[in-house]
Write a protein that holds these residues in place. Structure first.
Motif, PDB file in Angstrom:
ATOM      1  N   LYS A  67       0.815  -1.220   0.000  1.00  0.00           N
ATOM      2  CA  LYS A  67       0.000   0.000   0.000  1.00  0.00           C
ATOM      3  C   LYS A  67       0.847   1.267   0.000  1.00  0.00           C
ATOM      4  CE  LYS A  67      -3.489  -2.284   2.858  1.00  0.00           C
ATOM      5  NZ  LYS A  67      -3.952  -2.375   4.231  1.00  0.00           N
ATOM      6  N   THR A  68       1.864   1.309   0.872  1.00  0.00           N
ATOM      7  CA  THR A  68       2.663   2.533   0.992  1.00  0.00           C
ATOM      8  C   THR A  68       4.134   2.263   0.714  1.00  0.00           C
ATOM      9  OG1 THR A  68       2.909   2.146   3.364  1.00  0.00           O
ATOM     10  CG2 THR A  68       1.147   3.633   2.692  1.00  0.00           C
ATOM     11  N   ASN A  69       4.791   3.278   0.178  1.00  0.00           N
ATOM     12  CA  ASN A  69       6.230   3.198  -0.047  1.00  0.00           C
ATOM     13  C   ASN A  69       6.915   4.220   0.835  1.00  0.00           C
ATOM     14  OD1 ASN A  69       6.691   1.182  -2.099  1.00  0.00           O
ATOM     15  ND2 ASN A  69       5.517   2.498  -3.457  1.00  0.00           N
ATOM     16  N   GLU A  70       7.936   3.790   1.544  1.00  0.00           N
ATOM     17  CA  GLU A  70       8.708   4.671   2.420  1.00  0.00           C
ATOM     18  C   GLU A  70      10.193   4.448   2.163  1.00  0.00           C
ATOM     19  OE1 GLU A  70       7.370   6.941   4.116  1.00  0.00           O
ATOM     20  OE2 GLU A  70       5.437   6.293   4.899  1.00  0.00           O
ATOM     21  N   LEU A  71      10.990   5.495   2.340  1.00  0.00           N
ATOM     22  CA  LEU A  71      12.440   5.376   2.258  1.00  0.00           C
ATOM     23  C   LEU A  71      12.998   5.305   3.667  1.00  0.00           C
ATOM     24  CD1 LEU A  71      13.459   7.996  -0.479  1.00  0.00           C
ATOM     25  CD2 LEU A  71      13.480   5.508  -0.674  1.00  0.00           C
ATOM     26  N   ALA A  72      14.003   4.441   3.857  1.00  0.00           N
ATOM     27  CA  ALA A  72      14.590   4.290   5.188  1.00  0.00           C
ATOM     28  C   ALA A  72      16.067   3.926   5.070  1.00  0.00           C
ATOM     29  CB  ALA A  72      13.846   3.211   5.968  1.00  0.00           C
ATOM     30  N   ILE A  73      16.809   4.242   6.129  1.00  0.00           N
ATOM     31  CA  ILE A  73      18.194   3.770   6.223  1.00  0.00           C
ATOM     32  C   ILE A  73      18.318   2.983   7.525  1.00  0.00           C
ATOM     33  CG2 ILE A  73      19.297   5.573   4.816  1.00  0.00           C
ATOM     34  CD1 ILE A  73      20.024   7.047   7.384  1.00  0.00           C
ATOM     35  N   LEU A  91      14.935   0.859  11.539  1.00  0.00           N
ATOM     36  CA  LEU A  91      15.060   1.642  10.314  1.00  0.00           C
ATOM     37  C   LEU A  91      14.610   3.072  10.569  1.00  0.00           C
ATOM     38  CD1 LEU A  91      13.490  -1.030   7.938  1.00  0.00           C
ATOM     39  CD2 LEU A  91      15.908  -0.462   8.118  1.00  0.00           C
ATOM     40  N   LEU A  92      15.368   4.025  10.035  1.00  0.00           N
ATOM     41  CA  LEU A  92      15.046   5.434  10.191  1.00  0.00           C
ATOM     42  C   LEU A  92      14.382   5.942   8.923  1.00  0.00           C
ATOM     43  CD1 LEU A  92      15.317   8.020  11.926  1.00  0.00           C
ATOM     44  CD2 LEU A  92      17.500   8.426  10.774  1.00  0.00           C
ATOM     45  N   LEU A  93      13.187   6.496   9.090  1.00  0.00           N
ATOM     46  CA  LEU A  93      12.425   7.044   7.977  1.00  0.00           C
ATOM     47  C   LEU A  93      13.125   8.289   7.441  1.00  0.00           C
ATOM     48  CD1 LEU A  93       9.618   6.607   6.609  1.00  0.00           C
ATOM     49  CD2 LEU A  93       8.683   8.158   8.310  1.00  0.00           C
ATOM     50  N   VAL A  94      13.343   8.355   6.126  1.00  0.00           N
ATOM     51  CA  VAL A  94      13.966   9.539   5.519  1.00  0.00           C
ATOM     52  C   VAL A  94      13.138   9.994   4.320  1.00  0.00           C
ATOM     53  CG1 VAL A  94      16.325   8.980   6.254  1.00  0.00           C
ATOM     54  CG2 VAL A  94      15.512   8.129   4.054  1.00  0.00           C
ATOM     55  N   LYS A  95      13.339  11.240   3.944  1.00  0.00           N
ATOM     56  CA  LYS A  95      12.647  11.802   2.774  1.00  0.00           C
ATOM     57  C   LYS A  95      13.693  12.220   1.748  1.00  0.00           C
ATOM     58  CE  LYS A  95       8.503  12.065   4.819  1.00  0.00           C
ATOM     59  NZ  LYS A  95       7.687  10.897   4.693  1.00  0.00           N
ATOM     60  N   ARG A  96      13.328  12.183   0.479  1.00  0.00           N
ATOM     61  CA  ARG A  96      14.239  12.652  -0.566  1.00  0.00           C
ATOM     62  C   ARG A  96      14.570  14.119  -0.323  1.00  0.00           C
ATOM     63  NH1 ARG A  96      14.811   8.702  -4.199  1.00  0.00           N
ATOM     64  NH2 ARG A  96      13.084   7.235  -4.379  1.00  0.00           N
ATOM     65  N   GLY A  97      15.836  14.473  -0.449  1.00  0.00           N
ATOM     66  CA  GLY A  97      16.267  15.846  -0.239  1.00  0.00           C
ATOM     67  C   GLY A  97      16.636  16.158   1.202  1.00  0.00           C
ATOM     68  N   GLU A  98      16.262  15.269   2.130  1.00  0.00           N
ATOM     69  CA  GLU A  98      16.554  15.483   3.547  1.00  0.00           C
ATOM     70  C   GLU A  98      18.017  15.151   3.845  1.00  0.00           C
ATOM     71  OE1 GLU A  98      15.237  13.515   7.834  1.00  0.00           O
ATOM     72  OE2 GLU A  98      14.452  12.699   5.971  1.00  0.00           O
ATOM     73  N   LYS A  99      18.627  15.954   4.724  1.00  0.00           N
ATOM     74  CA  LYS A  99      20.007  15.676   5.160  1.00  0.00           C
ATOM     75  C   LYS A  99      19.968  14.755   6.369  1.00  0.00           C
ATOM     76  CE  LYS A  99      22.769  18.775   2.871  1.00  0.00           C
ATOM     77  NZ  LYS A  99      24.127  18.598   2.389  1.00  0.00           N
ATOM     78  N   VAL A 100      20.847  13.749   6.368  1.00  0.00           N
ATOM     79  CA  VAL A 100      20.943  12.826   7.500  1.00  0.00           C
ATOM     80  C   VAL A 100      22.408  12.728   7.928  1.00  0.00           C
ATOM     81  CG1 VAL A 100      18.921  11.433   6.919  1.00  0.00           C
ATOM     82  CG2 VAL A 100      21.126  10.822   5.941  1.00  0.00           C
TER      83      VAL A 100
END
Length: 198
Positions: A67-73, A91-100
């Motif tokens: 159902k959902t797609n999420e990016l994680a590291i 896993l840490l949720l991240v967004k495109r363009g976000e600095k980690v």
């Protein structure tokens, strides 16, 4: 940086018994958190996750319940201390363009100057800040011809564009030490003790 797609399922069972059942099915229990959202408890395919984790700071594209797609590291990985299989992953949720902020491995190339010097890795990994979808896998540093007393500081390491240090720029990452001559003294001392005992 490569993005790995993994299908995950939400889970409602918790505790050791539930975790054992999940691992028996060659799956790994995990938690996805970040951005102020409630932690999401997941079940991930063990083999796919193991392959993905071979890349440091891998970016994982999670397909959750189709159902959902999420990016994680990966933030924390627990392995069985004896058999080495995965027990749990955070896993840490991240967004495109976000600095980690992550730690990237430091690799060396080249030979130290002749003379039996030792290279000490003061920092095995370099803390850096990078865009979540462009985290470098590692950095390589040349130690060619370095002698005792030489050190490489964080600011001396060339980072890819868009990546900045997340540690004091004067922090020592690598240093070259003179080889110690204590071993020969220790051996002589041991022989002397044996002679005294005889």
């Amino acid at each position: 940086m490569s993005e790995v797609k993994i299908s995950a399922a939400t889970r409602a069972e918790f505790g050791k018994g539930a975790a054992r059942r999940i691992r028996r099915d060659n799956k790994v229990p995990g938690v996805l958190y970040g951005h102020g959202s409630d932690p999401l408890h997941l079940t991930l395919p063990g083999h796919d996750l193991l392959l993905a984790l071979r890349t440091p700071n891998v970016l994982i594209s999670l397909d959750i319940d189709g159902k959902t797609n999420e990016l994680a590291i990966p933030k924390s990985v627990q392995r069985d201390p004896i058999k080495g299989f995965l027990e749990h992953v955070d896993l840490l949720l991240v967004k495109r363009g976000e600095k980690v902020t992550v730690e990237i491995p430091v690799h060396t190339e080249g030979e130290l100057a002749p003379g039996g010097y030792l290279l000490e890795h003061v920092l095995n990994a370099l803390p850096v800040e990078a865009e979540a979808t462009h985290i470098p896998e590692s950095v390589t540093v040349s130690v060619e011809g370095l002698e005792a007393g030489a050190s490489i500081l964080a600011k001396d390491i060339k980072l890819p564009n868009g990546t900045t240090l997340a540690v004091d720029e004067d922090a020592v990452v690598l240093q070259v030490l003179a080889a110690q001559a204590e071993e020969t003294e220790g051996e002589e001392g041991a022989e002397g003790e044996e002679a005294a005992e005889a």
